[in-house]
Scaffold this active site. Structure first.
Site, PDB file in Angstrom:
ATOM      1  N   ALA A  15      40.956  -4.450  92.218  1.00  0.00           N
ATOM      2  CA  ALA A  15      41.846  -4.771  91.102  1.00  0.00           C
ATOM      3  C   ALA A  15      41.049  -5.168  89.861  1.00  0.00           C
ATOM      4  O   ALA A  15      41.313  -4.675  88.752  1.00  0.00           O
ATOM      5  CB  ALA A  15      42.815  -5.890  91.497  1.00  0.00           C
ATOM      6  N   GLU A  16      40.084  -6.050  90.009  1.00  0.00           N
ATOM      7  CA  GLU A  16      39.323  -6.505  88.846  1.00  0.00           C
ATOM      8  C   GLU A  16      38.480  -5.383  88.259  1.00  0.00           C
ATOM      9  O   GLU A  16      38.334  -5.273  87.048  1.00  0.00           O
ATOM     10  CB  GLU A  16      38.442  -7.713  89.179  1.00  0.00           C
ATOM     11  CG  GLU A  16      37.715  -8.221  87.958  1.00  0.00           C
ATOM     12  CD  GLU A  16      37.473  -9.721  87.931  1.00  0.00           C
ATOM     13  OE1 GLU A  16      36.884 -10.181  86.937  1.00  0.00           O
ATOM     14  OE2 GLU A  16      37.878 -10.418  88.870  1.00  0.00           O
TER      15      GLU A  16
END
Length: 123
Positions: free
Chosen positions: A47-48
């Site tokens: 996600a990051e």
């Protein structure tokens, strides 16, 4: 992907990348916890990574994007195959960019929902 980065070591591959939307996938194998399930931290890394790439594109070549807040809700486990993340820009300003990231398994079932906010700074 630059060799030696965390995203490279985790096997993250980019499928699509723009300031509005970034899509990438990651293998479950090699990114599990001791019970054989996809590690929640691996979902957070995916996600990051995706949100940060979108934010960096949004920021432009003379600026950098650094993550300042991330959250993740894990909905179900994944034990094999790949997970795919789709980061969609929610806000794109001069100093902040926020992305909603949906991670699904090979059957299209939601594994994780995440939100990332990046600060945009001059190089």
């Amino acid at each position: 992907m630059h060799e030696g980065t965390l995203a490279h070591r985790m096997g993250i591959e980019f499928v699509e990348a723009s300031a509005e939307r970034v899509v990438g996938r990651m293998p479950v194998a090699g990114n599990t916890q001791p019970y054989g399930l996809l590690h929640g931290g691996a979902s957070a890394v995916l996600a990051e990574t995706l949100g940060s790439v979108g934010a960096a594109i949004h920021a432009g070549p003379d600026r950098i994007a650094v993550g300042i807040e991330i959250n993740a809700t894990h909905h179900r486990s994944a034990t094999s195959g790949h997970v795919t993340g789709v980061a969609t820009r929610l806000h794109g300003g001069r100093s902040l960019a926020t992305y909603d990231i949906e991670i699904t398994d090979d059957q299209g079932r939601r594994v994780c929902t995440s939100r990332l906010t990046c600060m945009l700074r001059d190089r």
